[in-house]
Enzyme design. Sequence first.
Site, PDB file in Angstrom:
ATOM      1  N   ASN A 203       0.867  -1.177   0.000  1.00 20.15           N
ATOM      2  CA  ASN A 203       0.000   0.000   0.000  1.00 20.15           C
ATOM      3  C   ASN A 203       0.903   1.227   0.000  1.00 20.15           C
ATOM      4  OD1 ASN A 203      -1.782   2.072   0.534  1.00 20.15           O
ATOM      5  ND2 ASN A 203      -2.344   1.357   2.586  1.00 20.15           N
TER       6      ASN A 203
ATOM      7  N   LYS B 225       0.095   4.239  -0.261  1.00 18.09           N
ATOM      8  CA  LYS B 225      -0.549   5.433   0.309  1.00 18.09           C
ATOM      9  C   LYS B 225      -0.316   6.627  -0.618  1.00 18.09           C
ATOM     10  CE  LYS B 225      -0.259   3.233   4.741  1.00 18.09           C
ATOM     11  NZ  LYS B 225      -0.126   3.311   6.193  1.00 18.09           N
TER      12      LYS B 225
ATOM     13  N   HIS C 284      -9.540   0.995   4.836  1.00 17.57           N
ATOM     14  CA  HIS C 284      -8.270   1.175   5.550  1.00 17.57           C
ATOM     15  C   HIS C 284      -8.494   2.129   6.720  1.00 17.57           C
ATOM     16  CE1 HIS C 284      -4.187   2.452   6.460  1.00 17.57           C
ATOM     17  NE2 HIS C 284      -3.801   1.310   5.895  1.00 17.57           N
TER      18      HIS C 284
ATOM     19  N   GLU D 290      -6.879   4.530   7.825  1.00 17.36           N
ATOM     20  CA  GLU D 290      -6.670   5.960   7.527  1.00 17.36           C
ATOM     21  C   GLU D 290      -7.900   6.557   6.849  1.00 17.36           C
ATOM     22  OE1 GLU D 290      -2.899   5.510   5.532  1.00 17.36           O
ATOM     23  OE2 GLU D 290      -2.021   4.925   7.442  1.00 17.36           O
TER      24      GLU D 290
ATOM     25  N   GLU E 210      -5.450  -5.255  10.586  1.00 19.13           N
ATOM     26  CA  GLU E 210      -4.445  -4.219  10.814  1.00 19.13           C
ATOM     27  C   GLU E 210      -4.731  -3.489  12.120  1.00 19.13           C
ATOM     28  OE1 GLU E 210      -2.421  -2.963   6.947  1.00 19.13           O
ATOM     29  OE2 GLU E 210      -4.169  -1.687   7.190  1.00 19.13           O
TER      30      GLU E 210
ATOM     31  N   GLY F 122       2.423   2.096  10.796  1.00 23.67           N
ATOM     32  CA  GLY F 122       3.363   3.203  10.646  1.00 23.67           C
ATOM     33  C   GLY F 122       4.076   3.587  11.933  1.00 23.67           C
TER      34      GLY F 122
ATOM     35  N   SER G   9       3.372  -2.304  10.282  1.00 28.46           N
ATOM     36  CA  SER G   9       4.828  -2.366  10.455  1.00 28.46           C
ATOM     37  C   SER G   9       5.439  -3.711  10.064  1.00 28.46           C
ATOM     38  CB  SER G   9       5.210  -1.982  11.892  1.00 28.46           C
ATOM     39  OG  SER G   9       4.804  -0.647  12.160  1.00 28.46           O
TER      40      SER G   9
HETATM   41  P1  PGA Z   1       2.805   0.174   7.672  1.00 23.92           P
HETATM   42  O1  PGA Z   1       1.337   0.380   7.040  1.00 23.92           O
HETATM   43  O2  PGA Z   1       3.358  -1.092   7.075  1.00 23.92           O
HETATM   44  O3  PGA Z   1       3.570   1.392   7.268  1.00 23.92           O
HETATM   45  O4  PGA Z   1       2.628   0.059   9.138  1.00 23.92           O
HETATM   46  C1  PGA Z   1       0.469  -0.694   6.871  1.00 23.92           C
HETATM   47  C2  PGA Z   1      -0.826  -0.234   6.283  1.00 23.92           C
HETATM   48  O5  PGA Z   1      -1.285   0.873   6.604  1.00 23.92           O
HETATM   49  O6  PGA Z   1      -1.447  -0.947   5.477  1.00 23.92           O
END
Ligand code: PGA
Length: 248
Positions: free
Chosen positions: A9, A11, A94, A96, A166, A172, A212
């Site tokens: 992803n 983003k 997601h 976010e 997740e 992140g 992560s």
């Molecule tokens: P990350 O993000 O690997 O940077 O923690 C995962 C995600 O948001 O799908």
Amino acid sequence: MRLPIIAGNWKMHMTKDTALSYLKDLKERVKGTDVEVVICPPSTLLNLLKEAAKGTNIKIGAQNMYWEEQGAFTGETSPIMLKDLGIDYCIIGHSERRQYFGETDETVNKKIKAAIKHGIKPIVCVGETLEERKEGKTESLIKKQVAQAFKNIDLEDVKNVVIAYEPIWAIGTGETATPEMANSAIAHIREVVRDIYNEGISEEIRIQYGGSVKPNNIEELMGQDDIDGALVGGASLKADSFSEIVNF
Ligand code: PGA
């Protein structure tokens, strides 16, 4: 046997040049893999990458879509538009999007239905906040998210859905759920799917872990019985680290 699926992803990162050189690099690095590989770039790069990925084993996914097919919805992308580009997957719900853009379990459900109708495979994200985990609400929260996401979705469509567990506190932050924690939440998701549908589909549906994921923790995560892959944010932005994850 469930086919492992590892999705990147991106983003809100990358432009045409960086995306094309990434893809050129990645396709060499993941050529022989048995894992299904998906890249989810920003919408501006979907067409370019779909074309560039032709003839490779790399699939392309969107990060979001709207549920209506067309109309006066300024700024949105419809499932028909994604289908027109030949897009394979779409991340839906997601955290976010839930946090910053008002996505709810109800809109997630509408988007899943629209994606299925147009032959786009949804990658549906669920997961708890740190507060919810501390309060012992992880399982009930996930159950609610999964039940609402799959509301009125037919059994035969469910096999085309991927779920990504997740935990929000792991996204992140550099903080990963331990493999056991991730596996136990994912096993719980399988139980919820079994209760809604049946044992067969709960064993068949693919469930990723996200939060992560890095080259140094993927092997242990993938060693868990219920984890079928990963949704990778930060570590998917470089072809070398993403390919290390794919080739775990
Ligand atoms: P990350 O993000 O690997 O940077 O923690 C995962 C995600 O948001 O799908």
